[in-house]
Design a protein around this motif. Sequence first.
Motif, PDB file in Angstrom:
ATOM      1  N   PHE B 153      23.078  13.853  16.798  1.00  0.00           N
ATOM      2  CA  PHE B 153      22.826  15.300  16.788  1.00  0.00           C
ATOM      3  C   PHE B 153      23.812  15.998  17.706  1.00  0.00           C
ATOM      4  O   PHE B 153      23.960  15.585  18.859  1.00  0.00           O
ATOM      5  CB  PHE B 153      21.419  15.609  17.303  1.00  0.00           C
ATOM      6  N   LEU B 156      23.870  21.212  21.060  1.00  0.00           N
ATOM      7  CA  LEU B 156      23.236  22.531  20.956  1.00  0.00           C
ATOM      8  C   LEU B 156      22.233  22.576  19.808  1.00  0.00           C
ATOM      9  O   LEU B 156      21.147  23.147  19.924  1.00  0.00           O
ATOM     10  CB  LEU B 156      24.311  23.616  20.782  1.00  0.00           C
ATOM     11  N   ILE B 157      22.596  21.936  18.678  1.00  0.00           N
ATOM     12  CA  ILE B 157      21.690  21.898  17.528  1.00  0.00           C
ATOM     13  C   ILE B 157      20.382  21.230  17.928  1.00  0.00           C
ATOM     14  O   ILE B 157      19.294  21.712  17.595  1.00  0.00           O
ATOM     15  CB  ILE B 157      22.315  21.081  16.370  1.00  0.00           C
ATOM     16  N   PHE B 158      20.493  20.130  18.663  1.00  0.00           N
ATOM     17  CA  PHE B 158      19.302  19.399  19.073  1.00  0.00           C
ATOM     18  C   PHE B 158      18.430  20.277  19.974  1.00  0.00           C
ATOM     19  O   PHE B 158      17.225  20.377  19.776  1.00  0.00           O
ATOM     20  CB  PHE B 158      19.708  18.120  19.805  1.00  0.00           C
ATOM     21  N   ILE B 160      18.404  23.523  20.157  1.00  0.00           N
ATOM     22  CA  ILE B 160      17.836  24.613  19.365  1.00  0.00           C
ATOM     23  C   ILE B 160      16.652  24.098  18.547  1.00  0.00           C
ATOM     24  O   ILE B 160      15.598  24.729  18.481  1.00  0.00           O
ATOM     25  CB  ILE B 160      18.912  25.243  18.448  1.00  0.00           C
ATOM     26  N   GLY B 161      16.830  22.909  17.942  1.00  0.00           N
ATOM     27  CA  GLY B 161      15.754  22.326  17.149  1.00  0.00           C
ATOM     28  C   GLY B 161      14.505  22.109  17.983  1.00  0.00           C
ATOM     29  O   GLY B 161      13.400  22.490  17.592  1.00  0.00           O
ATOM     30  N   VAL B 162      14.685  21.538  19.175  1.00  0.00           N
ATOM     31  CA  VAL B 162      13.528  21.277  20.033  1.00  0.00           C
ATOM     32  C   VAL B 162      12.863  22.588  20.451  1.00  0.00           C
ATOM     33  O   VAL B 162      11.638  22.738  20.391  1.00  0.00           O
ATOM     34  CB  VAL B 162      13.954  20.458  21.271  1.00  0.00           C
ATOM     35  N   ALA B 164      12.902  25.352  18.892  1.00  0.00           N
ATOM     36  CA  ALA B 164      12.289  25.997  17.734  1.00  0.00           C
ATOM     37  C   ALA B 164      10.843  25.546  17.583  1.00  0.00           C
ATOM     38  O   ALA B 164       9.977  26.336  17.204  1.00  0.00           O
ATOM     39  CB  ALA B 164      13.075  25.663  16.470  1.00  0.00           C
ATOM     40  N   PHE B 165      10.599  24.290  17.879  1.00  0.00           N
ATOM     41  CA  PHE B 165       9.242  23.784  17.681  1.00  0.00           C
ATOM     42  C   PHE B 165       8.393  23.899  18.951  1.00  0.00           C
ATOM     43  O   PHE B 165       7.184  24.067  18.880  1.00  0.00           O
ATOM     44  CB  PHE B 165       9.283  22.336  17.196  1.00  0.00           C
ATOM     45  N   LEU B 166       9.025  23.796  20.121  1.00  0.00           N
ATOM     46  CA  LEU B 166       8.256  23.897  21.363  1.00  0.00           C
ATOM     47  C   LEU B 166       7.900  25.341  21.690  1.00  0.00           C
ATOM     48  O   LEU B 166       6.869  25.612  22.277  1.00  0.00           O
ATOM     49  CB  LEU B 166       9.067  23.319  22.530  1.00  0.00           C
ATOM     50  N   GLY B 167       8.793  26.268  21.325  1.00  0.00           N
ATOM     51  CA  GLY B 167       8.603  27.663  21.720  1.00  0.00           C
ATOM     52  C   GLY B 167       9.270  27.929  23.055  1.00  0.00           C
ATOM     53  O   GLY B 167       9.556  27.000  23.803  1.00  0.00           O
ATOM     54  N   PRO B 168       9.554  29.229  23.352  1.00  0.00           N
ATOM     55  CA  PRO B 168      10.274  29.558  24.582  1.00  0.00           C
ATOM     56  C   PRO B 168       9.476  29.234  25.840  1.00  0.00           C
ATOM     57  O   PRO B 168       8.258  29.054  25.773  1.00  0.00           O
ATOM     58  CB  PRO B 168      10.504  31.075  24.483  1.00  0.00           C
ATOM     59  N   PHE B 179      16.020  16.052  26.752  1.00  0.00           N
ATOM     60  CA  PHE B 179      15.692  15.109  25.685  1.00  0.00           C
ATOM     61  C   PHE B 179      16.919  14.326  25.234  1.00  0.00           C
ATOM     62  O   PHE B 179      16.838  13.179  24.832  1.00  0.00           O
ATOM     63  CB  PHE B 179      15.105  15.856  24.479  1.00  0.00           C
ATOM     64  N   LEU B 251      15.887  32.040  22.358  1.00  0.00           N
ATOM     65  CA  LEU B 251      15.104  30.803  22.311  1.00  0.00           C
ATOM     66  C   LEU B 251      14.913  30.195  23.683  1.00  0.00           C
ATOM     67  O   LEU B 251      14.388  29.101  23.806  1.00  0.00           O
ATOM     68  CB  LEU B 251      15.808  29.772  21.422  1.00  0.00           C
TER      69      LEU B 251
END
Lengths: 337, 311
Positions: B153, B156-158, B160-162, B164-168, B179, B251
């Motif tokens: 990965f 930055l993508i990783f 952003i992905g994390v 996106a699901f965890l929330g700010p 991570f 984010l």
Amino acid sequence: MRSIKILERVLATIPIMFGVAIIVFFFIRLTPGDPVDIMMGQGGAISAGELDRLREEFHLNEPLHIQLWYFLRDAARGDLGYSYVLKQPVTSLIAERLPATIELAVGALLFSLVIALPIGVISAVRQNSWLDRLSMSTAFLGISMPGFWLGIILILLFSVQLRWLPVQGRISLGTGFQERTGYFVLDSLLTGNFAALKSSLLHLVLPSITLGAPVAAVIARVLRSSMLETLRSDYVTLARSKGVAESWVVIKHALRNAMIPTITVVGLQVGILLGGNMVIETVFGWPGLGRMVVKAIFDRDFPLIQGTVMIYAFTFVMANLIVDVLYTYLNPRIRMQ
Amino acid sequence: METGPDIRSALQDQIYIWRIRLELWWGNFKNFLRELSAHPLAMVGGVVLVLYLLSALFADQITVHNPIQGNLRLRHIAPVWQAGDWTYPLGTDSQGRDLLTRIVYGARISLIVGFLSVGISVIVGVLLGTLAGYFGGRFDSLVSRLADLLLAFPFLIFAIGVMAFLGPGFTNLILALTFKGWVEFFRLVRGEMLAEKTKEYVEAARVTGQGHLAIIMKEILPNIIQSVFVLGTLRMGYMIITEASLSFLGLGLPPNIPAWGSMVATGRDSILVAWWVSTFPGLAILFLVMAINLFGEGLRDILDPRLKLEG
């Protein structure tokens, strides 16, 4: 021997792809609470009927390993799920946005190579000259600068102040542009529409520079240091003492060998291109994958985020595979084995 | 009391050993400073970094304005050389808040995020790398596979992905950065462990009957830790840029917290009337990351010339 090495490398990507899919699968488990409830909370974009379908699609009532199995099976079939916010399959949404992203990535890569190759070579040949110092300071600036900020500064300078280049988007209205492949530069050429060609190229300039700048900086630095090494090597001295012309020595002997470590670094930079893509597309209102994901995050469109992150990772894995194969071809030590 | 003299002499031995250690450390430190002074750019980087640290520490004392509460009647005041008002040296933003104040407070966020994310990555990476490199076996292959997967990965993508699901949020931000952040330290330490553990001095330590823990802590790690330190410094700038990128996209941290990335983002909306709102927070990031990178590259030249340019 070489083809076996390449085949080994290609086969090695398969378990990695699987692993990537598994990690992406676990992303959605990071959400605090029920993902479907969270998606529901997004201003009623999802109807009650869809809610049940959604639970079914994520197989949320099944045990975890069954969920994972469904996810991997669907992904292997090329089914990345369904976006309930945009009411379309994720794969077709990605396919729709991909040309814009690829066009920008190609622009950025071209920009970075055109800038970095001559700078890397000249800085090494003229080590410690003012040109070397200037380019290396600029390169240092390039690796320390946040991309989104560079984009805004460029817009401020070239679009707002000087009015040379457009602020946002991929093409101006009123050029009579007809879309065919989704690659606007290509489409303009195909239809022979030069107003559209000019407009789409002008729209590419600032985003490509912004996205390509850090990549150019890294390539120039690595190329310079590996050129310095090859220029001091015995075979270069030998070539010189044989009376080979200096420009030929630099290009044929030094540069060719210096390219080997550089290629590896270029491959790693694809990661920067992909990651920067989300940020730069947001800055320039570029309608590609990156902007779609960022919007999907605020829409809590989990299937779309999952699918796109997976595509990004796959692209990165493929880019590194290509680099490794190129490396095998370029490096005589491996070739001769 | 027959044991009295023994204890006393043991204590004296310990004091003596520590005195020698301290002198060695002090000597090393003086050597380091001397070498650092031969790298003027690294010195500049170090000094700028200290200035940032000081302003982050003493933000409350330096500034007189409130970083969060603004006055809409004072919005978009230009910097002093355009408006001539020293009350707001760098001007105000669209909510009438002093830009300099917010930038000074923003240094806190960036530095804390930088130190914490690198620090946790180092701890996790060194721990796992040591165990994997020293003992090998199934644990090594398991963690190495995981590291390979995470490397697939882009960073930055990783993150952003994390996010996106965890929330700010602050904790989530640190989680998202660490991570994947530990992987590079893991690979560095694992590789060094593999190389070092076959060397003679480790063999010698083993023959004298030292346990694994003692060999790792006293013999091998001291030889590796400098490379870890150099890599950590060089990664910190990247972590800070990543945090700023996440905040820019909305984010990172909640929007009312003065993080440089989100300041640039809000300034973008008023860029036609107030260029300074986006420009100065971005410059703050640029100078800080440059300072860290200059310092880090100087450190690398002094402590670990083997770590090569990789951006």
